[in-house]
Scaffold this active site. Structure first.
Site, PDB file in Angstrom:
ATOM      1  N   GLY A 262      -5.842  15.029  11.676  1.00  0.00           N
ATOM      2  CA  GLY A 262      -6.029  15.445  10.297  1.00  0.00           C
ATOM      3  C   GLY A 262      -6.924  16.675  10.204  1.00  0.00           C
ATOM      4  O   GLY A 262      -7.049  17.467  11.135  1.00  0.00           O
ATOM      5  N   THR A 289       0.884  18.464  14.822  1.00  0.00           N
ATOM      6  CA  THR A 289       0.065  19.664  15.013  1.00  0.00           C
ATOM      7  C   THR A 289       0.912  20.918  14.900  1.00  0.00           C
ATOM      8  O   THR A 289       0.501  21.917  14.288  1.00  0.00           O
ATOM      9  CB  THR A 289      -0.625  19.619  16.384  1.00  0.00           C
ATOM     10  OG1 THR A 289      -1.445  18.452  16.459  1.00  0.00           O
ATOM     11  CG2 THR A 289      -1.473  20.855  16.610  1.00  0.00           C
ATOM     12  N   THR A 315       2.609  16.107  23.810  1.00  0.00           N
ATOM     13  CA  THR A 315       2.816  14.722  23.406  1.00  0.00           C
ATOM     14  C   THR A 315       3.074  13.898  24.650  1.00  0.00           C
ATOM     15  O   THR A 315       4.007  14.167  25.410  1.00  0.00           O
ATOM     16  CB  THR A 315       3.989  14.561  22.424  1.00  0.00           C
ATOM     17  OG1 THR A 315       4.322  13.172  22.307  1.00  0.00           O
ATOM     18  CG2 THR A 315       5.220  15.315  22.883  1.00  0.00           C
ATOM     19  N   ASP A 317       4.153  11.019  24.754  1.00  0.00           N
ATOM     20  CA  ASP A 317       5.356  10.203  24.559  1.00  0.00           C
ATOM     21  C   ASP A 317       6.651  10.949  24.874  1.00  0.00           C
ATOM     22  O   ASP A 317       7.719  10.338  24.897  1.00  0.00           O
ATOM     23  CB  ASP A 317       5.438   9.705  23.118  1.00  0.00           C
ATOM     24  CG  ASP A 317       4.328   8.729  22.776  1.00  0.00           C
ATOM     25  OD1 ASP A 317       3.639   8.268  23.707  1.00  0.00           O
ATOM     26  OD2 ASP A 317       4.142   8.428  21.588  1.00  0.00           O
ATOM     27  N   ARG A 362       5.202   5.333  20.547  1.00  0.00           N
ATOM     28  CA  ARG A 362       5.174   4.909  19.147  1.00  0.00           C
ATOM     29  C   ARG A 362       6.580   4.881  18.552  1.00  0.00           C
ATOM     30  O   ARG A 362       6.975   3.921  17.893  1.00  0.00           O
ATOM     31  CB  ARG A 362       4.285   5.863  18.348  1.00  0.00           C
ATOM     32  CG  ARG A 362       4.156   5.530  16.888  1.00  0.00           C
ATOM     33  CD  ARG A 362       3.240   6.527  16.203  1.00  0.00           C
ATOM     34  NE  ARG A 362       1.883   6.400  16.676  1.00  0.00           N
ATOM     35  CZ  ARG A 362       0.981   5.570  16.138  1.00  0.00           C
ATOM     36  NH1 ARG A 362       1.322   4.809  15.112  1.00  0.00           N
ATOM     37  NH2 ARG A 362      -0.234   5.510  16.612  1.00  0.00           N
ATOM     38  N   MET A 474      -6.524   4.380  29.728  1.00  0.00           N
ATOM     39  CA  MET A 474      -6.703   4.805  31.116  1.00  0.00           C
ATOM     40  C   MET A 474      -5.723   5.928  31.462  1.00  0.00           C
ATOM     41  O   MET A 474      -6.065   6.882  32.164  1.00  0.00           O
ATOM     42  CB  MET A 474      -6.500   3.617  32.059  1.00  0.00           C
ATOM     43  CG  MET A 474      -7.523   2.517  31.896  1.00  0.00           C
ATOM     44  SD  MET A 474      -7.153   1.103  32.941  1.00  0.00           S
ATOM     45  CE  MET A 474      -7.267   1.839  34.559  1.00  0.00           C
TER      46      MET A 474
END
Length: 593
Positions: A262, A289, A315, A317, A362, A474
Site C-alpha cells: 500500500g 506494484t 512475484t 508465485d 495465493r 523461510m
C-alpha cells in the site's frame, strides 16, 4: 502500405499542417494510424525520434485515443467486462502535455503476415526536441570484445513461438538491450530504486545490478534508494547507493531498502520525484506494484516530465503473465524441496504417517506444481486452479485412505490459495483485504490438517500421524540461487538499457528466453495461472497418481472456459480473433437515465 523512408525536404509530410510541429528531427519515418473518438481514422507518415528506423516491414502504428476499460483490461472487447470510461482526446505527440489524453493508449505496430508489435512508450512520444547522446558503452573496455554493441532497431521477440506454417506471426515485443543513442547524459541522470510488496529471493541482487549497471556501464553516479516501498517517496528517509554500498547484498535475503504494502499516493510520489530532480525510476514489485508504476508513469507523462519509469516484475508465485517466469521462483521451488523432504521423512517413519506441506500460491499454484514434479515424493498436490472436495466417492479423504492402505504413508502439498471455498468462514474472510488489495486468506493448511484428523479418528476409527509444515517465510527470506542471480542480472541491466534509451512505462521481462520490454498494461491485465487442462498438469497427475477431483462435466466446463480466454491469434485477413481493438464507434453510448 510500406513505411515512407525519405528526408523531410522531399516528403509529402512537408506540405502537411503537421510540419509546423518541430518535434520531428530524424530522417526515419513510419506510419501512424491515429484513432480518435471525435475524428475519423486517418493515416499519415511522421518521423520517429525514438530510434525506430527502417521499419519497411511494418505497415502502421496505431494509437487509440478513444476509450479504455476502467477495470484495467486491455483495449479489447472482453466478455463480462462492463466498466468502460471515456477519456479526453489529445493532439498527437504534441509538445505540450496538457492536450494529451488522461491515459496513454497502446502503441501497436502491424505488418504483413499478421505481425503485431505491442510497443512500449518513449519519452519522445510526449516531449519535443529531446537531445540524444552517443551510448557510453561503445567506449567501455568490458564491451570491447562484443561483436555488436547495440540491439538492432528492428529486433522483436514473438510472444508465441509455436505457430503453423500458414498462420499469423502474432504478437511481438521490443527486444531489450543497449541502443546506439541514449536520451540521458550520464552526468545528469538521477535515478531511484524502490521495492514494494512481499519479500522474494533476488530482491537485493536486482538492486545491486541496477546500481552497478548504471555506474559501470553508463557512468551514472547519483542513485537513490527509496526506503519502505511507495510511501518512502514522501514519508521516509532515502539511502544513497553506489557499488561499494551494494557490493555483497546479493548474499543476503530480503531487501536492504525495506518494503511495504500500500502507501500509493500518486500525487505525492510524483511530487517527490519532481522535487528531488529524479529522472529515472526503477520499481521492483508484483502485479499490484506494476499497476501502481503504470499510474505513476501516466501522471509523469501528463505533467510532461522527462522521467523514465521502468518496472522489474517480482512475484514468488510466478503469477505475472506474458513473461517466462519471475525471479525468485526457481529459488522458491528449490527451497520447497527441503520442506517436502522433511515431510516425507516424517511420514514414512510412522504408521499411517501423513506429511502436509503448505506452499505459497495465493491465486496460482506454480510453486506447488513444480515442487511436486521435482520432488517425486508427493502423493497429492492441491492448487487454487483445481477444485477438490473432501468426502464422498472420488474425494480427497477416499484417496488418502487408499494411499495409506497401499503405502503406509503419504505426502500432501497444498498451495495457500487452494480450497478456500471449502473453509467454513470463507464468506466473511474473503471480503477482507490487505494493504495491497489482496484477499486475506484463511490458513488452509491448519484447516485441512484438522479435517483429515477428524475424519480418520471419528469416522474411520483409523489412527494416523499427521505432521504439518509451513515453510513460507523461510522460503521468502533466503538469498536467490545461482540461476535466479543470473536472471536478476539480466532483468536489471535490461531495465537500465531501456531507461537510458528513453523508453518508459515498461516492464523488463523474459519472453521465450529473450529479454524484452513489455508495456505495463500487458503485465497487469490478468494473472498467470496453471491451466489444469494443459499437459504440465497432466504430467503432475501421472507423477502423483492422484485423481483430478473433477467430474467429466467439470472437465468439459474447464475446456470451454479455456476456449473463452482471449486469443492473440489473428485471422488470415489480419483481424484479431475473439478480441478486437475498440474504437469510439464500437462503444455504445450510455442510455440516459
Amino acid at each position: 502500405m510500406d513505411s515512407v523512408l525519405a528526408s523531410p525536404s522531399t516528403s509529402s509530410f512537408s506540405s502537411s499542417p503537421l510540419n509546423k510541429i518541430n518535434h520531428f528531427s530524424t530522417d526515419c519515418f513510419y506510419n501512424y494510424n491515429f484513432i480518435s473518438n471525435n475524428t475519423n481514422t486517418s493515416r499519415f507518415s511522421v518521423s520517429s525520434s525514438s530510434g525506430i528506423c527502417n521499419l519497411r516491414k511494418f505497415s502502421s502504428v496505431k494509437f487509440d485515443y478513444g476509450y479504455r476499460y476502467g477495470c484495467g483490461c486491455r483495449l479489447r472487447k472482453r466478455s463480462g467486462c462492463s466498466k468502460i470510461e471515456s477519456k479526453n482526446t489529445g493532439d498527437f505527440m504534441g509538445s505540450s502535455p496538457s492536450p494529451s489524453p488522461a491515459i496513454s493508449q497502446p502503441k501497436v505496430v502491424t505488418g504483413p503476415g499478421g505481425y503485431i508489435l505491442e510497443d512500449v512508450p518513449h519519452l519522445s512520444d510526449y516531449i519535443a526536441d529531446l537531445p540524444t547522446y552517443s551510448n557510453p558503452l561503445q567506449n567501455n573496455p568490458a564491451y570491447s570484445v562484443v561483436k555488436q554493441y547495440f540491439v538492432h532497431v528492428d529486433d522483436t521477440v514473438p510472444q508465441k513461438i509455436v505457430v503453423h506454417k500458414d498462420g499469423p506471426r502474432g504478437i511481438h515485443f521490443r527486444r531489450a538491450g543497449p541502443r546506439q543513442k541514449v536520451y540521458f547524459d550520464s552526468d545528469e541522470v538521477h535515478a531511484c530504486i524502490v521495492t514494494c510488496g512481499g519479500l522474494c529471493p533476488g530482491l537485493n541482487t536486482v538492486i545491486r545490478e541496477i546500481v552497478c549497471g548504471l555506474y559501470h556501464m553508463y557512468g551514472v553516479k547519483k542513485v537513490l534508494g527509496i526506503d519502505g516501498g511507495y510511501r518512502g517517496f514522501y514519508a521516509k528517509n532515502t539511502v544513497q547507493l553506489n557499488p561499494k554500498v551494494v557490493n555483497d547484498i546479493h548474499k543476503r535475503g530480503g531487501t536492504i531498502l525495506g518494503t511495504s504494502r500500500g502507501g500509493h499516493d500518486t500525487s505525492k510520489i510524483v511530487d517527490s520525484i519532481q522535487d528531488r530532480g529524479i529522472n529515472q525510476v526503477y520499481i521492483i514489485g508484483g502485479d499490484g506494484t506494476q499497476r501502481g508504476a503504470s499510474v505513476i508513469f501516466e501522471e509523469i507523462r501528463r505533467r510532461g516530465l522527462k522521467v523514465s519509469v521502468a518496472g522489474i516484475p517480482k512475484t514468488i508465485d510466478n503469477d505475472i503473465p506474458v513473461i517466462d517466469r519471475s525471479f525468485g521462483f526457481d529459488t522458491a521451488v528449490e527451497e520447497a524441496q527441503r520442506a517436502i523432504n522433511a515431510a516425507h521423512v516424517e511420514a514414512e517413519s510412522f504408521e499411517n504417517g501423513i506429511g502436509l506441506v503448505k506452499l505459497m500460491g495465493r491465486y496460482s499454484g506454480f510453486i506447488a506444481m513444480y515442487a511436486t514434479l521435482a520432488s517425486r515424493d508427493v502423493d497429492c498436490c492441491l492448487i487454487p486452479e483445481s477444485p477438490f472436495f473432501l468426502e464422498g466417492p472420488g474425494g480427497l479423504f477416499e484417496y488418502i485412505e487408499k494411499r495409506l492402505k497401499e503405502n503406509g504413508h503419504m505426502v500432501i502439498v497444498i498451495a495457500e490459495g487452494a480450497g478456500q471455498e471449502l473453509l467454513s468462514e470463507s464468506m466473511q474472510s474473503m471480503q477482507q483485504k490487505d494493504a495491497s488489495g489482496n484477499k486475506l486468506l484463511q490458513d488452509v493448511g491448519l484447516w485441512i490438517s484438522q479435517k483429515i484428523k477428524d475424519f480418520f479418528s471419528k469416522k474411520r476409527k483409523m489412527p494416523i500421524n499427521l505432521k504439518y509444515i509451513d515453510p513460507t517465510y523461510m522460503i521468502r527470506a533466503i538469498p536467490s540461487n545461482a540461476s535466479d542471480n543470473v536472471y536478476c542480472t539480466l532483468l536489471a541491466q535490461s531495465a537500465v538499457h531501456g531507461a537510458m534509451a528513453g523508453y518508459t512505462g515498461f516492464t523488463s521481462g523474459l519472453v521465450n528466453g529473450r529479454q524484452t520490454y513489455i508495456p505495463f498494461y500487458r503485465i497487469t491485465e490478468k494473472q498467470n495461472k496453471v491451466v489444469i487442462t494443459d499437459r504440465m498438469w497432466a504430467r503432475l497427475l501421472s507423477s502423483t497418481n492422484q485423481p483430478s477431483f473433477l467430474s467429466p462435466k467439470d472437465v468439459i466446463e474447464e475446456k470451454i472456459e479455456g476456449e473463452k480466454e482471449p486469443s492473440n491469434a489473428l485471422l488470415d485477413n489480419g483481424n484479431c480473433s475473439q478480441e478486437t481493438l475498440v474504437t469510439s464507434k464500437e462503444i455504445p453510448k450510455e442510455k440516459p437515465k
